[in-house]
Design an enzyme around this catalytic site. Structure first.
Site, PDB file in Angstrom:
ATOM      1  N   GLY A  66      99.988 169.013  36.289  1.00 43.02           N
ATOM      2  CA  GLY A  66     101.203 168.696  36.132  1.00 43.02           C
ATOM      3  C   GLY A  66     101.323 168.400  34.354  1.00 43.02           C
ATOM      4  O   GLY A  66     102.435 168.872  33.759  1.00 43.02           O
ATOM      5  N   ASN A 144     107.046 157.862  38.509  1.00 44.58           N
ATOM      6  CA  ASN A 144     105.631 157.823  39.072  1.00 44.58           C
ATOM      7  C   ASN A 144     105.569 156.252  39.022  1.00 44.58           C
ATOM      8  O   ASN A 144     104.678 156.037  39.795  1.00 44.58           O
ATOM      9  CB  ASN A 144     104.843 158.531  38.220  1.00 44.58           C
ATOM     10  CG  ASN A 144     105.004 158.243  36.767  1.00 44.58           C
ATOM     11  OD1 ASN A 144     106.107 158.461  36.251  1.00 44.58           O
ATOM     12  ND2 ASN A 144     104.061 157.904  35.973  1.00 44.58           N
ATOM     13  N   GLN A 172     105.511 163.697  41.604  1.00 42.55           N
ATOM     14  CA  GLN A 172     105.376 162.660  42.476  1.00 42.55           C
ATOM     15  C   GLN A 172     106.312 163.165  43.531  1.00 42.55           C
ATOM     16  O   GLN A 172     106.121 162.294  44.736  1.00 42.55           O
ATOM     17  CB  GLN A 172     105.950 161.595  41.746  1.00 42.55           C
ATOM     18  CG  GLN A 172     104.763 160.895  40.739  1.00 42.55           C
ATOM     19  CD  GLN A 172     103.412 160.362  41.338  1.00 42.55           C
ATOM     20  OE1 GLN A 172     103.285 160.244  42.416  1.00 42.55           O
ATOM     21  NE2 GLN A 172     102.583 160.356  40.379  1.00 42.55           N
ATOM     22  N   SER A 192     101.828 169.150  40.820  1.00 40.07           N
ATOM     23  CA  SER A 192     100.389 168.938  40.515  1.00 40.07           C
ATOM     24  C   SER A 192      99.554 168.883  42.028  1.00 40.07           C
ATOM     25  O   SER A 192     100.134 168.443  42.792  1.00 40.07           O
ATOM     26  CB  SER A 192     100.094 167.740  39.829  1.00 40.07           C
ATOM     27  OG  SER A 192      98.850 167.357  39.782  1.00 40.07           O
ATOM     28  N   GLY A 193      98.445 169.522  41.959  1.00 36.56           N
ATOM     29  CA  GLY A 193      97.700 169.897  43.159  1.00 36.56           C
ATOM     30  C   GLY A 193      97.074 168.480  43.666  1.00 36.56           C
ATOM     31  O   GLY A 193      97.179 168.121  44.774  1.00 36.56           O
ATOM     32  N   HIS A 194      96.503 167.580  42.778  1.00 32.33           N
ATOM     33  CA  HIS A 194      95.639 166.310  43.226  1.00 32.33           C
ATOM     34  C   HIS A 194      96.555 165.387  43.761  1.00 32.33           C
ATOM     35  O   HIS A 194      95.968 164.242  44.188  1.00 32.33           O
ATOM     36  CB  HIS A 194      94.706 166.048  42.205  1.00 32.33           C
ATOM     37  CG  HIS A 194      95.358 165.133  41.042  1.00 32.33           C
ATOM     38  ND1 HIS A 194      95.269 164.050  40.747  1.00 32.33           N
ATOM     39  CD2 HIS A 194      96.164 165.754  39.803  1.00 32.33           C
ATOM     40  CE1 HIS A 194      95.922 163.510  39.844  1.00 32.33           C
ATOM     41  NE2 HIS A 194      96.182 164.617  38.990  1.00 32.33           N
ATOM     42  N   THR A 230      90.820 183.223  32.616  1.00 25.24           N
ATOM     43  CA  THR A 230      90.610 183.631  34.015  1.00 25.24           C
ATOM     44  C   THR A 230      90.995 182.492  34.906  1.00 25.24           C
ATOM     45  O   THR A 230      90.796 181.178  34.893  1.00 25.24           O
ATOM     46  CB  THR A 230      89.113 183.640  34.041  1.00 25.24           C
ATOM     47  OG1 THR A 230      88.742 184.687  32.839  1.00 25.24           O
ATOM     48  CG2 THR A 230      88.518 184.050  35.384  1.00 25.24           C
ATOM     49  N   CYS A 317      97.303 157.129  34.292  1.00 25.39           N
ATOM     50  CA  CYS A 317      97.296 157.415  32.943  1.00 25.39           C
ATOM     51  C   CYS A 317      97.387 156.500  32.211  1.00 25.39           C
ATOM     52  O   CYS A 317      96.915 156.530  30.783  1.00 25.39           O
ATOM     53  CB  CYS A 317      98.499 158.563  32.609  1.00 25.39           C
ATOM     54  SG  CYS A 317      98.463 159.847  33.901  1.00 25.39           S
TER      55      CYS A 317
END
Ligand code: PLP
Length: 373
Positions: A66, A144, A172, A192-194, A230, A317
């Site tokens: 994110g 968030n 979120q 965001s993936g997590h 990559t 964060c």
């Protein structure tokens, strides 16, 4: 109780990733079959994600999360045009606020729109601030810290009226509200993936085909020459699997989580000196944020941890920071209140028993620490 900070990787996600961490380790840019297997896996994941979001696969760009997506959305403007005005809000995530600060240092003008006492952005102020120099509006879908669901439909209409591109940080919101990009009018959206059971370090920037974005990370030709490096093949595959799982019992999950959230909020509000931060209804089904009149977060959080409860003061964060929450300050809360919030962020895996346990520990904490203010 801290799923807004991160989530546990889902079993199916991990399973989908393993082959790409072991035998199928080819570089997707290599033309031999091992490389092309990786390339095909990336494109397959892109298609699954695009299907979930109702957009074109070519509008999906994989990033490292994110934060990178937010940085890209704003900093891409450096190469853009003579326009040099950005509008965002006072309660954005640091990834936006610090990118906006950087843009100011690079000679741009940034307006930070105020919010009301529940965290809703001031739409009148937004419209008034738009000028012929405005290059981008960036507002979050859901906050968030306090979970406020911003009036993004109205924001889209305002941006459309003036022909200003709109970026939305939906990190979120993903998985907690339906997101159908075919019905939205946004130029860019960050994910965001997590936060949805995929690994950390993988994210997406959705870029509408009509928005001409500039490259952010320069180097090789990956991601249609817009984002070099990559590809993180295994994580991209895992992200596709996580998106696929979001479809399972979507409405049932939301209803269950909302019921649990409301139960926790109702019980918390029965306690002495508890104030709810953020709106009661138009908030993420996963978010609970309160301030105790007579208990400090710095005392409460270690006590919760000691009792095996993971929770946050503000966002992860900012954990460990002793600064007051910029979100609560913008909502007009006192410095004392902004210093001492408690954020619980649940998900559909949390049980009523867990909720009862948390409430019991919070009641204990209140009796124990009432004097230590
Ligand atoms: C609203 C918002 N934007 C951006 C981010 C950053 O995402 P990432 O951790 O993937 O860099 C977060 C993370 O908590 C967030 O809550």
């Amino acid at each position: 109780m801290d799923n807004a900070a991160t989530t546990k990787i889902k079993d199916k996600v991990l399973e989908s990733m393993l082959p790409y961490l072991k035998d199928n380790y080819g570089n997707p840019s290599s033309i031999y079959s091992l490389g092309q297997k990786s390339k095909a896996a990336i494109e397959n994941s892109r298609e699954k994600i695009a299907a979930f979001l109702s957009c074109k696969p070519s509008e999906i760009y994989f990033t490292s999360g994110g934060t990178e997506s937010d940085n890209w959305a704003l900093k891409n403007l450096l190469k853009n045009s003579p326009k040099n005005h950005i509008i965002t809000s006072q309660i954005e995530h640091e990834a936006i606020l610090k990118s906006a600060k950087f843009m100011e240092e690079m000679g741009n003008r940034v307006d930070y729109i105020s919010v009301d006492h529940e965290g809703f952005v001031n739409l009148k102020e937004l419209e008034e601030k738009i000028s012929k120099d405005t290059n981008l509006v960036s507002i979050m879908e859901a906050n968030n810290e306090v979970g406020t669901l911003e009036p993004t439909c109205e924001i889209e209409k305002i941006c459309q009226k003036y022909g200003v591109p709109l970026h939305i940080d939906a990190v979120q919101a993903l998985g907690n509200i339906p997101i159908d990009l075919s019905k939205r009018n946004v130029s860019m959206m960050s994910f965001s993936g997590h936060k949805i059971g995929a690994p950390k370090g993988i994210g997406i920037l959705y870029v509408n085909e009509n928005y001409k974005i500039n490259s952010f990370i320069d180097g090789g030709d990956q991601e249609r020459k817009k984002r070099a490096s990559t590809e993180n093949v295994a994580s991209i595959v895992g992200l596709g699997a996580a998106f696929e799982e979001l479809n399972d019992n979507f409405e049932e999950r939301i209803l269950y989580t909302k019921k649990l959230r409301d139960y926790i909020i109702d019980e918390l509000l029965k306690m002495d000196g508890v104030k709810l931060n953020g709106p009661r209804e138009k908030r993420l089904v996963t978010n609970i944020n309160i301030s105790f009149e007579n208990m400090k977060s710095q005392v409460l959080l270690p006590f919760l941890d000691f009792n095996d409860i993971c929770a946050s003061q503000a966002s992860a964060c900012q954990a460990g920071s002793i600064d007051p929450s910029h979100v609560l300050l913008a909502m007009g809360r006192s410095r004392q209140e902004a210093l001492n919030p408690l954020r619980l962020s649940i998900n559909y895996k949390n049980t009523k028993e867990e909720a009862e346990y948390v409430l019991e520990i919070l009641n204990k904490a209140q009796k124990k620490f009432k004097a230590v203010v």
